[in-house]
Design a protein around this motif. Structure first.
Motif, mmCIF file in Angstrom:
data_model
loop_
_atom_site.group_PDB
_atom_site.id
_atom_site.type_symbol
_atom_site.label_atom_id
_atom_site.label_comp_id
_atom_site.label_asym_id
_atom_site.label_seq_id
_atom_site.Cartn_x
_atom_site.Cartn_y
_atom_site.Cartn_z
ATOM 1 N N VAL A 145 0.848 -1.193 0.000
ATOM 2 C CA VAL A 145 0.000 0.000 0.000
ATOM 3 C C VAL A 145 0.883 1.243 0.000
ATOM 4 O O VAL A 145 2.082 1.161 0.239
ATOM 5 C CB VAL A 145 -0.946 0.029 1.243
ATOM 6 N N TRP A 146 0.282 2.399 -0.268
ATOM 7 C CA TRP A 146 1.001 3.659 -0.142
ATOM 8 C C TRP A 146 1.176 3.977 1.332
ATOM 9 O O TRP A 146 0.301 3.718 2.148
ATOM 10 C CB TRP A 146 0.251 4.785 -0.858
ATOM 11 N N GLY A 147 2.329 4.536 1.683
ATOM 12 C CA GLY A 147 2.621 4.906 3.061
ATOM 13 C C GLY A 147 2.970 6.368 3.171
ATOM 14 O O GLY A 147 3.217 7.045 2.164
ATOM 15 N N ILE A 148 2.982 6.865 4.403
ATOM 16 C CA ILE A 148 3.529 8.190 4.700
ATOM 17 C C ILE A 148 4.504 8.043 5.852
ATOM 18 O O ILE A 148 4.356 7.159 6.693
ATOM 19 C CB ILE A 148 2.448 9.254 5.023
ATOM 20 N N GLY A 149 5.504 8.909 5.864
ATOM 21 C CA GLY A 149 6.482 8.830 6.934
ATOM 22 C C GLY A 149 7.538 9.905 6.838
ATOM 23 O O GLY A 149 7.500 10.782 5.964
ATOM 24 N N CYS A 150 8.500 9.787 7.747
ATOM 25 C CA CYS A 150 9.620 10.718 7.848
ATOM 26 C C CYS A 150 10.763 9.978 8.539
ATOM 27 O O CYS A 150 10.604 8.825 8.945
ATOM 28 C CB CYS A 150 9.218 11.952 8.654
ATOM 29 N N ARG A 151 11.875 10.642 8.717
ATOM 30 C CA ARG A 151 12.996 10.032 9.454
ATOM 31 C C ARG A 151 12.528 9.628 10.841
ATOM 32 O O ARG A 151 11.870 10.403 11.542
ATOM 33 C CB ARG A 151 14.134 11.022 9.597
#
Length: 192
Positions: free
Chosen positions: A32-38
């Motif tokens: 699936v598409w994800g979202i995130g950061c360091r």
């Protein structure tokens, strides 16, 4: 901060540079598409949780290309290696976390979710970045996924989208406990 909002092509290094600069990005995963950061930017991790409208006590997944990228967050690296020995398969593993793992990642638990990805586009990004990112599905909590998540109105609040192919899994990764292999999400006897 570097923004990738209208990136028209695949460029792993540019995506890694944006993560390094503190960006919150949408990206493809195995299913699936994800979202995130360091993962080491607690301020930005808190923003991911707020953007997602996710309960802070749920914690987030650490996504890495190598176990060394999560070493500061995992209590016992051998626990992660034992879990990986149960492959093949695409799994997120729950492992005991180190005392250095901030509550914003763990949801206040003594465990953390870790996935060493085999998804080629994200492996390239993470190899360039050299550290883990947090990962959560790119939908608002309680709502299903959409095929083209970056077109949703809330998606424009991200710093950009790394558009590369999904891995073909077709659903979120199963989650398993490293110490006993028990499935917490997905698996042979649970719905994905």
């Amino acid at each position: 901060m570097k923004r990738l909002r209208f990136q028209p092509r695949f460029d792993a290094r540019e995506c890694a540079d944006a993560f390094a600069d503190g960006a919150i990005l949408g990206y493809p995963t195995e299913g699936v598409w994800g979202i995130g950061c360091r993962a080491d930017r607690s301020d930005r991790v808190a923003e991911v949780i707020a953007l997602k409208r996710r309960a802070p006590n749920k914690g987030l997944i650490l996504l890495a290309s190598e176990p060394a990228q999560v070493a500061d967050f995992v209590l016992d690296q051998s626990q992660l290696e034992r879990a990986r020995a149960r492959w093949p398969g695409v799994y997120t593993w729950i492992v005991r976390c180190s005392t250095q793992a901030p509550a914003v990642l763990t949801g206040g638990r003594d465990t953390v979710a870790v996935r060493i990805t085999e998804h080629a586009p994200m492996r390239q990004v993470l190899d360039h970045l050299g550290t883990a990112i947090v990962s959560t599905s790119a939908n608002l909590s309680g709502r299903g996924m959409r095929e083209r998540t970056w077109l949703t109105p809330w998606g424009a609040k991200l710093d950009g989208w790394y558009r590369a192919p999904l891995g073909g899994l077709g659903h979120s990764t199963p989650i398993r406990q490293a110490w006993d292999g028990a499935f917490l999400r997905g698996g042979p006897d649970k719905d994905d």
